[in-house]
Write a protein that holds these residues in place. Sequence first.
Motif, short mmCIF file in Angstrom:
data_model
loop_
_atom_site.label_atom_id
_atom_site.label_comp_id
_atom_site.label_asym_id
_atom_site.label_seq_id
_atom_site.Cartn_x
_atom_site.Cartn_y
_atom_site.Cartn_z
N ARG A 1 39.11 26.50 -20.51
CA ARG A 1 40.56 26.58 -20.46
C ARG A 1 41.10 25.73 -19.31
NH1 ARG A 1 43.55 32.34 -20.24
NH2 ARG A 1 42.83 32.33 -18.09
N ALA A 2 40.38 25.72 -18.17
CA ALA A 2 40.79 24.89 -17.04
C ALA A 2 40.79 23.41 -17.42
CB ALA A 2 39.87 25.13 -15.85
N ARG A 3 39.87 23.03 -18.30
CA ARG A 3 39.83 21.64 -18.76
C ARG A 3 41.09 21.30 -19.55
NH1 ARG A 3 35.17 18.22 -19.70
NH2 ARG A 3 35.64 16.60 -21.24
N TRP A 4 41.55 22.25 -20.39
CA TRP A 4 42.80 22.03 -21.12
C TRP A 4 43.98 21.97 -20.16
CZ3 TRP A 4 42.67 20.06 -25.63
CH2 TRP A 4 41.68 20.42 -26.57
N ILE A 5 43.98 22.82 -19.14
CA ILE A 5 45.05 22.81 -18.16
C ILE A 5 45.09 21.47 -17.42
CG2 ILE A 5 45.83 23.83 -15.96
CD1 ILE A 5 44.71 26.53 -17.08
#
Length: 219
Positions: free
Chosen positions: A143-147
Motif C-alpha cells: 500500500r505504501a508503494r501505491w501511496i
Amino acid sequence: MAGRLKAPTGRYGGKTAEERQAERRRRFLDAALQLFGDSPGYRNTTVAALSEAAGLSTRQFYEEFRTLEDVLAALHLQVNGWAEEAVLAAVADADALPLAERVSAIFRAYAANVTGDPRRVRITFVEIIGVSPRLEEQRLARRARWINLLCAEARAAVARGEAAPRDYRIAATAFIGAVNGLLHDWSAGWVSASLDEAVEELVRQLLSILRPVGWECEG
C-alpha cells in the motif's frame, strides 16, 4: 515442513530446470488465484487441493514453496504487480492530457485491472487481511508503494502548476483507504452504483485533494 525440497536440475523435455520451475510456479499461482480468489478461499484450501488443481504433486509444491502462506504472499504481489503495470502504462499514455483527464485515465486503468477479475479483488482486499503479521507487513508495504506513486504524480502536477503545492502523503494515504473500501464494497454488491459511477466519485475526490477550494490553477 522446515524448508523446500531440492528441485531437480538439468534439461528434460526440451526445457531447462529453471524453465520447468517457472512453469510449475505459474501453475501453482494460477490454481491459487482460482481457489483463494473464489472457492473455497485461502483459509479452506489445503496443499493437496492446490496441488491437484495445479495438476502437480505435493512433492512439487514443496519444491517451490514452504507453506500456503508463501503462495498467498506471492499471489498478492503478482495481482498488485498487474495493476501497477496497467497504471504505469496509463501514466505514460496520459502524460500530455490536462490534469482532470489524466487522473481519470490513470484511475480507470487501475480500477479496470483490479475489478476486471473478481478473484483479484478478493485477493487484494479480502484474503490477505488478518492472515499473519508477515502478510500484514507485506500488505502495508505494498500500500505504501501505491501511496508513493500517488505522491509522485501529485508532485508532477504541482510542478506543472496544475495542483496546489503541499505535502500529499497524509491525503494520499486517506485516498488509498477510500479506494480500497469503495472498490471492495462495489465488488461485493454493497454499493448501488456502476463501476463508472464509483470511479467518477473517486476521481472527484482526488481532484478535490489536488485542487482544494480557493486554490487557482496557474496559467
